[in-house]
Write an enzyme that holds these catalytic residues in place. Structure first.
Site, short mmCIF file in Angstrom:
data_model
loop_
_atom_site.label_atom_id
_atom_site.label_comp_id
_atom_site.label_asym_id
_atom_site.label_seq_id
_atom_site.Cartn_x
_atom_site.Cartn_y
_atom_site.Cartn_z
N GLN A 234 0.87 -1.18 0.00
CA GLN A 234 0.00 0.00 0.00
C GLN A 234 0.90 1.23 0.00
O GLN A 234 1.60 1.50 0.98
CB GLN A 234 -0.91 0.02 1.22
CG GLN A 234 -1.90 1.18 1.20
CD GLN A 234 -2.66 1.31 2.50
OE1 GLN A 234 -2.10 1.74 3.51
NE2 GLN A 234 -3.93 0.95 2.49
N TYR B 262 -6.14 10.73 3.46
CA TYR B 262 -4.74 10.87 3.07
C TYR B 262 -4.68 11.90 1.94
O TYR B 262 -5.68 12.47 1.55
CB TYR B 262 -4.18 9.51 2.65
CG TYR B 262 -3.83 8.61 3.82
CD1 TYR B 262 -4.76 8.35 4.83
CD2 TYR B 262 -2.58 8.02 3.94
CE1 TYR B 262 -4.44 7.54 5.91
CE2 TYR B 262 -2.26 7.19 5.01
CZ TYR B 262 -3.19 6.96 5.99
OH TYR B 262 -2.86 6.16 7.06
N ARG C 291 -9.32 -7.46 10.71
CA ARG C 291 -9.32 -7.89 12.10
C ARG C 291 -9.46 -9.40 12.28
O ARG C 291 -8.87 -9.99 13.18
CB ARG C 291 -10.42 -7.14 12.86
CG ARG C 291 -10.11 -5.69 13.14
CD ARG C 291 -11.34 -4.89 13.51
NE ARG C 291 -12.21 -4.68 12.34
CZ ARG C 291 -13.34 -3.99 12.37
NH1 ARG C 291 -13.76 -3.46 13.52
NH2 ARG C 291 -14.06 -3.83 11.28
#
Length: 402
Positions: free
Chosen positions: A101, A171, A348
């Site tokens: 990423q 971002y 998760r």
């Protein structure tokens, strides 16, 4: 009606062959205390790779020093190339593929930690550094665009299979897309087509650099979850523009804002006390104030919570789409395939059980055991992990202290 694809069957992502359609999401690892790949970082990604995922995603790889969220993160370059190569080799040895990423954190960067002021589409105060974030200049945007190209070149040399361009979560690129964060009057602001200029430019130059050597994807928002953020109709229009340009192999559908509304991405309980305990005293006090408690909002958790908004994207674009949002069950993964999504992204659930994909495929489980308590969130500063489950075979050595 055609039969939905098997989520565990081999497939392709652009030019890359994957052993199945499962992706480990990009989640801060907290295992690069000196900005270099460590044994701990390799072990962190080797666990879900050996556990059956088709693709594991390294997060977060900054394209420039001022693009880090904080100074401990890896900046892609010649000095980090050997470690990144070793990481890619280790993942490939498991039969999985590896994504990086890549991005510029923009207003999510801690300018005080990085030693250089953060930039965004427009000026704004930073809750992270207590500094003013400055508006990116034309020179900044030229530099940032070139940095994406340089980072892409290095990651191809390192052996990465996929580049995930970060265009969400407030971002830098996301700050240009959001009308409330982009108040510019030049060619980078105003109508969405101009606000999307940076996203499209970055996708183009990265694809021109890498050709078909690797797959190129982008993480975009189904909704930022705050007034002035990217809405679902805006996100769909961005997806259509990116699809029409033809530079990307897939879009990963996410949501929320790291600055304005992080719990919109995670849902479930907000671990305010645990987060506050990890922060400096001033920030800790702020998080325990009424305003701070309101920052970490509470949303009812339901599995595949982005599905409904993502279905609108599926109806509007034809390119491959990746669905994320608390996916934990085999039936949910199969439903995603039936809905027409091409990949499922898990975070998760794999943090708690790195071998979950392998056990689901083998019929040894029908769901993961993650309860989405979100107590893993504050551990990003000391080594991201499930506080309830961290066996020795997954994390064999002590975690570094950030």
């Amino acid at each position: 009606m055609s039969t939905p694809p098997d989520v565990f069957a081999p497939t392709t992502l652009g030019p890359v062959r994957l052993r199945n359609r499962t992706v480990k999401a990009a989640t801060f690892e907290g295992r690069t205390p000196h900005g270099q790949v460590t044994d701990e970082l390799i072990a962190y990604h080797r666990a879900p790779a050996a556990g059956g995922v088709g693709l594991t995603t390294v997060a977060y790889l900054a394209i420039a020093p001022d693009g880090r969220t904080h100074r401990e993160q890896v900046v892609v370059g010649e000095d980090t190339l050997p470690g990144l190569t070793r990481l890619a080799d280790e993942i490939h040895a498991t039969g999985a593929a590896i994504a990086g990423q890549v991005g510029h954190a923009g207003p999510v960067a801690n300018g005080r930690s990085n030693g250089v002021r953060a930039i965004a589409a427009s000026p704004m105060p930073s809750p992270l550094s207590m500094q003013m974030i400055r508006s990116a200049s034309e020179k900044d945007l030229t530099r940032v665009t070139r940095a994406y190209v340089d980072a892409a070149r290095v990651l191809v040399r390192a052996g990465f299979d996929v580049l995930e361009l970060h265009m969400a979560h407030s971002y830098l690129i996301s700050s240009f897309l959001a009308p409330g964060l982009n108040r510019r009057r030049d060619r980078w602001g105003g109508p969405l087509e101009r606000r999307a200029r940076l996203a499209r430019q970055v996708a183009r130059v990265v694809r021109e650099e890498v050709g078909d050597a690797v797959a190129v994807t982008a993480k975009i928002s189904v909704s930022d979850g705050f007034a002035g953020g990217v809405t679902t109709p805006m996100g769909i229009e961005v997806a259509q523009l990116l699809e029409a340009d033809g530079h990307l192999d897939a879009l990963q559908l996410s949501g929320g804002s790291s600055l304005m509304n992080p719990m919109y991405l995670f849902r479930g309980e907000a671990p305010v006390a645990e987060f506050a305990a990890t922060m400096p005293p001033l920030v800790r006090w702020g998080m325990r104030s009424p305003a701070g408690r309101g920052f970490l909002k509470r949303y009812q958790f339901e599995e595949a919570y982005f599905r409904e908004k993502a279905l609108a994207f599926r109806a509007a674009v034809g390119m491959p789409l990746m669905l994320l949002g608390g996916i934990n069950r085999l039936s949910t993964m199969q439903q995603a395939m039936a809905d027409g999504f091409d990949f499922v992204v898990m975070g998760r659930a794999l943090l708690r059980e790195p071998d979950l994909v392998r056990r689901l495929e083998a019929g040894q489980a029908s769901r993961g055991t993650c309860i989405h308590c979100n107590r893993c969130m504050p551990t990003i500063y000391s080594g991201t992990r499930c506080p309830e489950w961290a066996p020795d075979e997954v994390i064999p050595v002590p975690l570094p202290s950030n």
